[in-house]
Design an enzyme around this catalytic site. Structure first.
Site, PDB file in Angstrom:
ATOM      1  N   VAL A  57       0.960  -1.070   0.024  1.00  0.00           N
ATOM      2  CA  VAL A  57      -0.136   0.038  -0.151  1.00  0.00           C
ATOM      3  C   VAL A  57       0.883   1.368   0.025  1.00  0.00           C
ATOM      4  O   VAL A  57       1.853   1.309   0.506  1.00  0.00           O
ATOM      5  CB  VAL A  57      -0.956  -0.098   1.185  1.00  0.00           C
ATOM      6  CG1 VAL A  57      -0.242  -0.052   2.417  1.00  0.00           C
ATOM      7  CG2 VAL A  57      -1.841   1.068   1.105  1.00  0.00           C
ATOM      8  N   MET A  78      -1.671  -3.147  -5.967  1.00  0.00           N
ATOM      9  CA  MET A  78      -0.957  -3.333  -4.659  1.00  0.00           C
ATOM     10  C   MET A  78      -2.011  -3.529  -3.585  1.00  0.00           C
ATOM     11  O   MET A  78      -3.366  -4.007  -3.725  1.00  0.00           O
ATOM     12  CB  MET A  78      -0.741  -1.721  -4.231  1.00  0.00           C
ATOM     13  CG  MET A  78      -2.001  -0.623  -4.081  1.00  0.00           C
ATOM     14  SD  MET A  78      -1.349   1.005  -3.939  1.00  0.00           S
ATOM     15  CE  MET A  78      -2.949   1.713  -3.731  1.00  0.00           C
ATOM     16  N   CYS A  79      -1.550  -3.924  -2.443  1.00  0.00           N
ATOM     17  CA  CYS A  79      -2.427  -4.521  -1.306  1.00  0.00           C
ATOM     18  C   CYS A  79      -1.614  -4.101   0.172  1.00  0.00           C
ATOM     19  O   CYS A  79      -0.326  -3.660   0.082  1.00  0.00           O
ATOM     20  CB  CYS A  79      -2.814  -5.792  -1.439  1.00  0.00           C
ATOM     21  SG  CYS A  79      -1.439  -6.704  -0.766  1.00  0.00           S
ATOM     22  N   SER A  80      -2.479  -4.153   1.117  1.00  0.00           N
ATOM     23  CA  SER A  80      -1.673  -4.075   2.245  1.00  0.00           C
ATOM     24  C   SER A  80      -0.752  -5.277   2.591  1.00  0.00           C
ATOM     25  O   SER A  80      -0.649  -6.171   2.044  1.00  0.00           O
ATOM     26  CB  SER A  80      -2.682  -4.068   3.728  1.00  0.00           C
ATOM     27  OG  SER A  80      -3.169  -5.375   3.561  1.00  0.00           O
TER      28      SER A  80
END
Length: 260
Positions: A24, A104-106
């Site tokens: 992120v 994207m991601c955490s």
């Protein structure tokens, strides 16, 4: 002159031409996005991105697709993520009209790594390099459930978009050419093996015929034609095939007893 401070996002990497990945975004990473000239950001987490990030995207006309809302959790207990989420993400990533795109991601979910791994499945990668790439980004936080998900992912769930990227088309074309070449090679080998088997059968049949002829010749009664020159002396003078035992003509003196 003051140089702009550029901070690369964590776990940043180039997946393919026009496709990027990262964790992120943070406020310090925003100037770096201008360098990528992004058109789309695919956000896979179920959490909302920071407001500073969304404002930056709106200002620079970068489309944000927040796919993690609503379809993030899988109904199956062991699966760490929903198949619908992966399916939709792959169809978005493979649509070249969304490129350049950042996925994207955490950092604690590794959904991006799972999406990239399933993309590699569509690219016909073997499982070993897929897992190696996933672990390289996940490091000590790699999850076995994610790896198993990538291994068992059904590629037929994905509907390929109309506008595919060139690198995907080229890879598919090369794969089809290799498969066609392999199939042709297998066909030639099978034809060669079949020809060798037929030739072996014909050779065996011919060999059997020759052996039978040789045995028949051996079992025939042998007739030996002899001439007078080849006949032994004892048979020539003492034996006759058509008469009793005879002897060679000889002259004897008769001994007369009595009057002569």
């Amino acid at each position: 002159m003051t140089l702009a401070y550029i901070s690369v996002p964590d776990a940043y990497g180039v997946v393919e031409s026009g496709v990027f990945r990262s964790k992120v975004l943070d406020v310090h990473n925003l100037p770096f996005l201008l360098h990528l000239q992004l058109k789309t950001i695919l956000y896979l987490s179920n959490q909302s991105p920071p407001k500073a990030v969304t404002d930056f995207l709106d200002t620079n006309k970068i489309k944000l697709i927040h796919l993690g809302v609503g379809v993030w959790k899988s109904e199956t207990s062991w699966k760490p993520i929903s198949e619908d989420l992966i399916k939709d993400a792959l169809e978005i990533v493979l649509d070249v009209t969304n490129h350049p795109i950042l996925v994207m991601c955490s950092g604690d979910i590794h959904t991006t790594g799972t999406v990239v791994g399933c993309l590699r499945r569509l690219q016909q990668w073997s499982l070993t390099p897929i897992l190696e790439e996933y672990r390289r980004y996940a490091k000590s936080k790699a999850q076995y459930a994610n790896e198993q998900f990538m291994e068992l992912f059904d590629e037929d769930l994905v509907t390929l978009p109309e506008h595919l990227p060139e690198w995907f088309i080229d890879q598919r074309r090369m794969m089809e050419e290799e498969e066609a070449e392999f199939a042709e090679q297998m066909r030639r080998e099978q034809a060669s093996e079949l020809g060798a088997q037929l030739q072996g059968v014909m050779f065996t049949q011919g060999e059997t015929t020759n052996e039978a002829q040789a045995i028949a010749e051996t079992e025939k009664p042998k007739v030996v034609l002899t001439t007078s020159a080849d006949t032994p002396g004892y048979r020539k003078y003492y034996y006759s095939s058509s008469s009793p035992l005879t002897t060679e003509p000889r002259a004897y003196k008769r001994k007369i007893i009595g009057k002569v």
